[in-house]
Design a protein around this motif. Structure first.
Motif, PDB file in Angstrom:
ATOM      1  N   ARG A   5      29.005  15.209 -23.593  1.00 55.99           N
ATOM      2  CA  ARG A   5      29.890  15.020 -22.445  1.00 55.99           C
ATOM      3  C   ARG A   5      31.307  14.722 -22.887  1.00 55.99           C
ATOM      4  O   ARG A   5      32.277  15.202 -22.290  1.00 55.99           O
ATOM      5  N   LYS A   6      31.443  13.932 -23.968  1.00 55.08           N
ATOM      6  CA  LYS A   6      32.785  13.631 -24.473  1.00 55.08           C
ATOM      7  C   LYS A   6      33.477  14.881 -24.989  1.00 55.08           C
ATOM      8  O   LYS A   6      34.673  15.088 -24.768  1.00 55.08           O
ATOM      9  N   ILE A  13      36.090  21.485 -20.503  1.00 51.91           N
ATOM     10  CA  ILE A  13      35.017  22.368 -20.046  1.00 51.91           C
ATOM     11  C   ILE A  13      34.317  21.702 -18.876  1.00 51.91           C
ATOM     12  O   ILE A  13      33.842  20.576 -18.996  1.00 51.91           O
ATOM     13  N   LYS A  14      34.227  22.377 -17.751  1.00 54.29           N
ATOM     14  CA  LYS A  14      33.651  21.789 -16.554  1.00 54.29           C
ATOM     15  C   LYS A  14      32.143  22.053 -16.495  1.00 54.29           C
ATOM     16  O   LYS A  14      31.630  22.940 -17.179  1.00 54.29           O
ATOM     17  N   PRO A  15      31.420  21.262 -15.686  1.00 55.45           N
ATOM     18  CA  PRO A  15      29.961  21.444 -15.596  1.00 55.45           C
ATOM     19  C   PRO A  15      29.595  22.887 -15.260  1.00 55.45           C
ATOM     20  O   PRO A  15      30.196  23.517 -14.397  1.00 55.45           O
ATOM     21  N   LEU A  20      28.461  29.439 -21.283  1.00 55.17           N
ATOM     22  CA  LEU A  20      29.315  30.624 -21.304  1.00 55.17           C
ATOM     23  C   LEU A  20      30.430  30.476 -22.336  1.00 55.17           C
ATOM     24  O   LEU A  20      30.682  31.396 -23.134  1.00 55.17           O
ATOM     25  N   VAL A  21      31.088  29.321 -22.337  1.00 52.40           N
ATOM     26  CA  VAL A  21      32.184  29.092 -23.283  1.00 52.40           C
ATOM     27  C   VAL A  21      31.663  29.136 -24.715  1.00 52.40           C
ATOM     28  O   VAL A  21      32.283  29.741 -25.605  1.00 52.40           O
ATOM     29  N   GLY A  22      30.500  28.527 -24.952  1.00 55.83           N
ATOM     30  CA  GLY A  22      29.928  28.527 -26.299  1.00 55.83           C
ATOM     31  C   GLY A  22      29.605  29.930 -26.785  1.00 55.83           C
ATOM     32  O   GLY A  22      29.877  30.290 -27.936  1.00 55.83           O
ATOM     33  N   LEU A  23      29.025  30.763 -25.900  1.00 60.78           N
ATOM     34  CA  LEU A  23      28.690  32.133 -26.281  1.00 60.78           C
ATOM     35  C   LEU A  23      29.942  32.961 -26.557  1.00 60.78           C
ATOM     36  O   LEU A  23      29.990  33.739 -27.522  1.00 60.78           O
ATOM     37  N   LEU A  24      30.964  32.807 -25.717  1.00 58.64           N
ATOM     38  CA  LEU A  24      32.209  33.552 -25.939  1.00 58.64           C
ATOM     39  C   LEU A  24      32.879  33.115 -27.238  1.00 58.64           C
ATOM     40  O   LEU A  24      33.393  33.947 -27.993  1.00 58.64           O
ATOM     41  N   PHE A  25      32.887  31.808 -27.498  1.00 60.52           N
ATOM     42  CA  PHE A  25      33.491  31.303 -28.740  1.00 60.52           C
ATOM     43  C   PHE A  25      32.772  31.882 -29.948  1.00 60.52           C
ATOM     44  O   PHE A  25      33.415  32.356 -30.903  1.00 60.52           O
TER      45      PHE A  25
END
Length: 691
Positions: A5-6, A13-15, A20-25
């Motif tokens: 969460r931190k 990054i919002k809930p 999605l963000v992890g996969l794109l990164f």
């Protein structure tokens, strides 16, 4: 979980966005790995097999090959779904890298080595095209502004890491086998892409390349403006200078490192340092420089820096003639060009497209990237071929030509800086900036917006007001008093709404003075609401004077302000009035009561809506349905469902019920099982449940 969460909080990054963000990164990370290992293979082998004097042939080949593949990509994009096109792109890149690795193992591999820099350019162009088109589909404009920098950092993180590892890896596996790692990375890209396309198929399965249609149909219809010609001139000069610097850099590199492992090792460290510098500048400096100094400075930083370093090269060679210093200056020139060019300069170039009308903006950007850039690449190759092969110019002599090119670049930048404010004013006058996702927070744009607050056309003033609200609130605070007395009632109304949204307590005195002078009822109603939002219970005495005003707009503002912001005194004063209006014989009064409740949007104020949803007048029920949608109290669901029986209200009711979301499914199932609805109403209810 606390650590996670931190991390998401720090990264904004919002809930629901984490996966999605992890996969794109990770997708862009593995693309960065492929870029890094391909570049560390391509240029060392090329320089040791050929020479830097042969690079112009590569640049011209790049221009032709990239344009041909781009044309084919566009044609396929009009026939295939986006996800299929994307997967095909990555498979193509994987197969091409694999084919080049196979070709390096042949006895006669000279032409394979010649094609390696072309492979690198194809990988960069179509890898980035795949990633950013995917990210643009999966992230909306608001998410993009917040997350593009984060997911885009995957590439630079990969290049920093792999750049440090390449010197160790190349001594163990050999330079040719670096392409195996590149191909493996592209396989990982394909695996991650497959997960994304399966998970988000609804967002991706549409025909691609709609943006290309205006290129073939419309770009020839409208004459090019001087401003667009300047943009194209900037793109051409940018890429010509880029390849001149590239040629000088690789020429000095070949002289300094005659061994392929040493050359590949240096390339690894160089790429790592370059990526780290770009990441730091993008993270900590690009935004602040653009916001503080704007287009005017953003476009000047790179050419001025290149003039300084190129002039140093010429000066040092003339006086000292020290080869080692020339190598360091070539490295610095390349590093400055990459670090500033792909951070501050690139971001600023995105801003200068902003004053163009939306369709023309898309066409111009696509032409610049797909046609003008390759044209600049080919022109640079032709110029370098003549200068290095025919005229046999050396590094320092090329630096003189580079100085002239960058000087022309600087002239074009100055002309763009002069034209940009005027173009921005024209765009504001025609409101071409609406729906843009480009930055408008640079200093030049903000100054133009502040000036346009004095424009005689209300539409321009309102657009400038709304835009400044998001980018420069301090300047807007100083301008509000003059906007409150603007000749246009619409401008005064928008200014008041802005004051309420930003809770500008500094405007309290001007508001109190304005109440006695304002003549437009709609503006008076909003003024009363704004006053209550700023002053709270202290404004109750003023608002009470207006709760029986014959004008419904004024009365609405007074009642809403009292109920919403003025505590018990306000509720006691306005609550009785609201109940009286809701029970009035006049249907217009009952509609007004429903409207007030909807504007309040307070869930606990739902009870007066129950009889209004069952009102004998259809128009009263219509407003009550809208109000129930704003209040969102589950106790209203049976009454709202009951309005499905009126065919004229069925569509509005379905929208209202759908806005509640899954939280009311249990109630809807109960009504479906035990209610007494007509067949068409039940069909609509099934549709709502399905949604």
């Amino acid at each position: 979980m606390k650590l996670q969460r931190k991390i998401t909080l720090v990264l904004n990054i919002k809930p629901g966005e984490g996966r999605l963000v992890g996969l794109l990164f990770m997708l862009y990370f593995f693309m960065g790995v492929a870029y890094s290992f391909t570049q560390a293979t391509a240029f060392p082998l090329f320089l040791l097999t050929f020479s830097s004097h042969d690079l112009p042939w590569v640049y011209m080949t790049n221009a032709v090959v990239v344009m041909v593949i781009t044309f084919a990509y566009i044609k396929l994009g009009n026939r295939l779904s986006f996800s299929t096109l994307l997967s095909g792109n990555i498979i193509f890149l994987f197969l091409v890298i694999s084919a080049f690795r196979f070709g390096l193992g042949l006895d006669s591999n000279r032409w394979v080595i010649f094609g390696l820099p072309v492979l690198f350019q194809i990988l960069i162009n179509f890898g980035n095209l795949a990633f950013w088109s995917l990210a643009g589909r999966l992230l909306n404009v608001r998410q993009g502004k917040r997350l593009f920098g984060l997911v885009g950092g995957g590439q630079w993180a990969a290049i920093i890491l792999t750049g440090l590892l390449i010197p160790l890896i190349v001594t163990r596996v050999g330079i040719n086998n670096l392409l195996i790692i590149s191909a493996g990375s592209m396989f990982c890209v394909f695996a991650i892409l497959s997960i994304l396309t399966r998970t988000f198929s609804d967002q991706l399965d549409t025909l691609e390349m709609d943006v290309t249609r205006p290129i073939s149909q419309s770009t020839t219809r409208k004459p090019l403006t001087l401003y667009i010609v300047l943009i194209f001139g900037l793109v051409i000069l940018w890429w010509i200078a880029y390849y001149f610097i590239d040629n000088i850099f690789y020429g000095q590199l070949a002289l300094q490192f005659p061994n392929e492992e040493q050359l590949a090792g240096f390339m690894g460290f160089y790429l790592s340092g370059q990526a780290f510098l770009i990441l730091v500048i993008n993270t900590f400096f690009t935004g602040s420089i653009l916001n503080r100094f704007g287009v005017r400075v953003g476009l000047l930083i790179l050419p001025i820096g290149l003039i300084a370093i190129t002039a140093s090269t010429v000066f040092i060679d003339t006086l000292l003639n020290v080869a080692g210093i020339l190598f360091l200056l070539a490295v610095m020139s390349k590093l400055i060009n990459m670090a500033l060019g792909f951070s501050i300069d690139l971001s600023t170039q995105n801003v200068i497209y902003q004053p163009l009308p939306p369709q023309q903006r898309a066409r111009t950007k696509t032409m610049a990237d797909g046609i003008i850039q390759p044209l600049g690449n080919g022109l640079a190759g032709l110029m370098l071929l003549i200068l290095t092969t025919v005229l046999a110019l050396n590094t320092v002599q090329l630096s003189y030509i580079l100085l002239l090119i960058v000087a022309c670049w600087l002239v074009v930048v100055i002309l763009i800086n002069r034209a940009y404010p005027g173009m921005l004013r024209k765009a504001l006058a025609k409101r071409h900036l609406e729906d843009t996702d480009l930055s408008i927070s640079d200093e030049t744009s903000v100054n133009v917006l502040i000036q346009e607050l004095q424009n005689p056309h209300p539409g321009v003033v309102i657009y400038a007001l709304k835009t400044l609200e998001t980018v420069e609130q301090e300047s807007l605070r100083h301008a509000i008093p003059s906007l409150l007395v603007h000749s246009s009632a619409e401008v005064r109304q928008q200014a008041l709404e802005c004051v309420e949204r930003l809770h500008m307590t500094s405007a309290l005195n001007p508001l109190q003075e304005r109440i006695q002078k304002e003549s437009d009822p709609a503006v008076v109603g909003i003024l009363l609401r704004t006053l209550s939002a700023l002053a709270g219970a202290d404004s109750a005495d003023i608002l009470i004077r207006y709760i029986h005003d014959p004008n419904p707009q004024i009365r609405t503002g007074a009642v809403i302000g009292l109920l919403r912001d003025c505590g018990i005194e306000g509720v006691l004063a306005a609550g009785t009035t609201l109940l009286e209006i809701a029970k009035a014989d006049d249907p217009e009064q009952r509609k007004l009561a429903a409207h007030i409740i909807g504007e309040l949007g307070i869930s606990s104020f739902y009870a007066p809506l129950i009889p209004l949803l069952n009102d004998e007048q259809r128009e009263v029920r219509r407003v009550a349905i809208w109000a129930a949608k704003q209040v969102r109290n589950p106790n209203l669901i049976p009454q709202v469902v009951g309005t499905l029986e009126d065919p004229a209200l069925r569509g509005l009711t379905a929208i209202a019920l759908g806005s509640w979301g899954e939280e009311i499914l249990t109630e809807l199932f109960h009504i479906f099982d035990h209610g007494d609805l007509e067949e068409e109403s039940l069909a609509t209810l099934i549709d709502v449940i399905g949604r």
